[in-house]
Write a protein that holds these residues in place. Structure first.
Motif, short mmCIF file in Angstrom:
data_model
loop_
_atom_site.label_atom_id
_atom_site.label_comp_id
_atom_site.label_asym_id
_atom_site.label_seq_id
_atom_site.Cartn_x
_atom_site.Cartn_y
_atom_site.Cartn_z
N TYR A 90 0.75 -1.20 0.03
CA TYR A 90 -0.07 0.10 -0.16
C TYR A 90 0.85 1.07 -0.06
O TYR A 90 1.80 1.22 0.93
CB TYR A 90 -1.04 0.23 1.30
CG TYR A 90 -2.00 -1.03 1.09
CD1 TYR A 90 -3.16 -0.64 0.50
CD2 TYR A 90 -1.74 -2.40 1.42
CE1 TYR A 90 -4.24 -1.66 0.36
CE2 TYR A 90 -2.97 -3.18 1.67
CZ TYR A 90 -3.96 -3.16 0.84
OH TYR A 90 -5.19 -3.63 0.74
N GLU A 93 -0.77 7.62 2.40
CA GLU A 93 -0.79 9.01 1.86
C GLU A 93 -1.24 9.68 3.16
O GLU A 93 -0.59 9.72 4.23
CB GLU A 93 -2.00 8.96 1.05
CG GLU A 93 -1.74 8.53 -0.45
CD GLU A 93 -1.26 9.44 -1.22
OE1 GLU A 93 -1.10 10.87 -0.78
OE2 GLU A 93 -0.63 9.18 -2.41
N SER A 106 -4.62 5.33 2.02
CA SER A 106 -3.57 4.79 1.00
C SER A 106 -4.08 5.52 -0.42
O SER A 106 -5.10 5.99 -0.68
CB SER A 106 -3.83 3.48 0.79
OG SER A 106 -4.89 2.73 0.34
N TRP A 107 -3.16 5.34 -1.39
CA TRP A 107 -3.51 6.21 -2.74
C TRP A 107 -4.47 5.72 -3.65
O TRP A 107 -5.47 6.21 -3.85
CB TRP A 107 -1.92 6.29 -3.46
CG TRP A 107 -2.00 7.06 -4.74
CD1 TRP A 107 -2.72 7.82 -5.12
CD2 TRP A 107 -1.16 6.89 -5.86
NE1 TRP A 107 -2.40 8.26 -6.47
CE2 TRP A 107 -1.55 7.67 -6.88
CE3 TRP A 107 -0.10 5.80 -6.04
CZ2 TRP A 107 -0.88 7.87 -8.17
CZ3 TRP A 107 0.61 6.09 -7.04
CH2 TRP A 107 0.28 6.82 -8.36
N GLN A 108 -4.38 4.61 -4.12
CA GLN A 108 -5.27 4.08 -5.08
C GLN A 108 -6.08 2.74 -4.81
O GLN A 108 -6.87 2.32 -5.51
CB GLN A 108 -4.31 3.73 -6.46
CG GLN A 108 -3.89 5.08 -7.08
CD GLN A 108 -3.31 4.92 -8.55
OE1 GLN A 108 -2.28 3.98 -8.54
NE2 GLN A 108 -3.27 5.80 -9.47
N GLN A 109 -5.64 2.49 -3.70
CA GLN A 109 -6.11 1.00 -3.11
C GLN A 109 -7.58 1.16 -2.80
O GLN A 109 -8.33 0.12 -2.24
CB GLN A 109 -5.34 0.16 -2.32
CG GLN A 109 -4.12 -0.25 -3.13
CD GLN A 109 -3.02 1.05 -3.03
OE1 GLN A 109 -3.20 2.10 -2.65
NE2 GLN A 109 -1.54 0.49 -3.29
N GLY A 110 -8.02 2.34 -2.39
CA GLY A 110 -9.16 2.52 -1.52
C GLY A 110 -9.41 2.05 -0.14
O GLY A 110 -10.37 1.68 0.25
N GLY A 130 -12.80 5.94 -5.14
CA GLY A 130 -11.49 6.72 -5.76
C GLY A 130 -10.22 6.77 -4.99
O GLY A 130 -9.94 5.75 -4.19
N GLU A 131 -9.45 7.71 -4.86
CA GLU A 131 -8.21 7.89 -4.56
C GLU A 131 -8.04 8.46 -3.01
O GLU A 131 -9.29 9.41 -2.74
CB GLU A 131 -7.26 8.72 -5.46
CG GLU A 131 -6.91 7.73 -6.94
CD GLU A 131 -5.85 8.47 -7.62
OE1 GLU A 131 -5.49 9.54 -7.20
OE2 GLU A 131 -5.75 8.12 -8.70
N TRP A 133 -5.82 11.16 -0.78
CA TRP A 133 -4.61 12.06 -0.96
C TRP A 133 -4.25 12.52 0.52
O TRP A 133 -3.23 12.43 0.82
CB TRP A 133 -4.80 13.12 -2.13
CG TRP A 133 -4.85 12.77 -3.37
CD1 TRP A 133 -5.03 11.51 -4.02
CD2 TRP A 133 -4.08 13.35 -4.63
NE1 TRP A 133 -4.84 11.49 -5.28
CE2 TRP A 133 -3.96 12.58 -5.77
CE3 TRP A 133 -3.40 14.78 -4.35
CZ2 TRP A 133 -3.74 13.11 -6.90
CZ3 TRP A 133 -2.97 15.18 -5.80
CH2 TRP A 133 -3.03 14.42 -6.84
N ASP A 146 -8.63 14.09 -2.52
CA ASP A 146 -8.29 12.93 -3.55
C ASP A 146 -7.81 13.31 -4.70
O ASP A 146 -7.69 12.70 -5.67
CB ASP A 146 -9.63 12.10 -3.73
CG ASP A 146 -10.69 12.99 -4.46
OD1 ASP A 146 -10.45 14.04 -4.92
OD2 ASP A 146 -11.90 12.37 -4.58
#
Length: 259
Positions: A90, A93, A106-110, A130-131, A133, A146
């Motif tokens: 992961y 963020e 976490s960034w893109q793992q939701g 979504g992402e 941030w 995000d």
């Protein structure tokens, strides 16, 4: 001026690609001066993604897929007094505390990870679309970015989304909203890969001020302009102290905004 031209001028100003006179013509938002009050050490290996100040310490989340984690740091010395690695695979963020819990995105793992604030033990997870941030909070809400112009509003107990704020600058949606901090009723936001911090009115979503940190960014020697950028804002409300840093920067800067 049409919207496309205005949008292009806004982004050129944010990335310091236009002269100040050109920016002044296309950007009616005031730029606040600042001065450096104090410089503190910062771990130059820390890929800073989230930052907040509480109870005399900086809490920091670091990113990348290898080496991501959460840490508790002595401001004055930069000493890491407590840390925990983010679960493997992961990209760490944003980070925020809610009571005796810490939430890390976490960034893109939701997936968000909930840790016990005292022990840093992983106690739960949340999921979101979504992402992820960055985050900040006031007394009643958590605010989450995000990368889009929309800041999500979360319940501080359940972390469920309860609303949103559409952010605009000079009437245009502000893209790449990153690390956030609640400062005296406004949301301060890094804009990814730029040297400006946006001052956002949460009631309207309007950017009501910029803090241009181009000179501070240019003084860094991190060696990777694509990634090692201004990122990380923390506020000590008790002593009215604002701190900023960046990815792999060697320093955390205490700055005073205004004349």
């Amino acid at each position: 001026m049409n919207h496309r031209v205005a949008r292009n001028i806004l982004w050129a100003c944010l990335t310091a690609a236009l002269a100040p006179t050109a920016c002044a013509q296309g950007d009616t938002i005031p730029v606040h001066p600042y001065r450096i009050v104090h410089t503190y050490p910062h771990d130059p290996t820390a890929f800073t993604e989230g930052l907040f100040y509480e109870d005399g310490y900086l809490y920091e989340s670091t990113g990348e897929f290898v080496g991501a984690g959460v840490r508790k740091v002595k401001l004055e010395t930069g000493e890491i007094v407590q840390r925990r690695d983010t679960p493997a695979g992961y990209f760490g963020e944003g980070i925020i505390a809610s009571g005796q819990r810490i939430l890390q995105l976490s960034w893109q793992q939701g997936v968000g990870f909930i840790y016990d604030k005292a022990s840093f033990k992983l106690i739960d997870q949340i999921r979101y679309p979504g992402e992820g941030w960055a985050m900040t909070r006031d007394a009643n809400h958590i605010y989450m970015s995000d990368g889009t112009p929309v800041i999500r509003i979360l319940d501080p107990q359940t972390f469920a989304q309860t609303g949103s704020i559409a952010v605009t600058a000079n009437g245009e949606p502000l893209q790449q909203i990153n690390e956030l901090e609640w400062v005296k009723g406004k949301i301060y936001a890094n804009v990814w890969q730029t040297a400006r911090i946006a001052e956002i009115d949460p009631a309207t979503g309007h950017v009501v001020g910029w803090i241009d940190m181009t000179k501070l960014v240019q003084a860094q020697t991190v060696g990777d302009p694509e990634n090692d950028v201004l990122n990380g804002i923390a506020y000590d409300a008790g002593r009215d102290r604002l701190f900023v840093t960046g990815k792999r920067w060697r320093s955390v800067y205490e700055v005073k905004v205004g004349k």
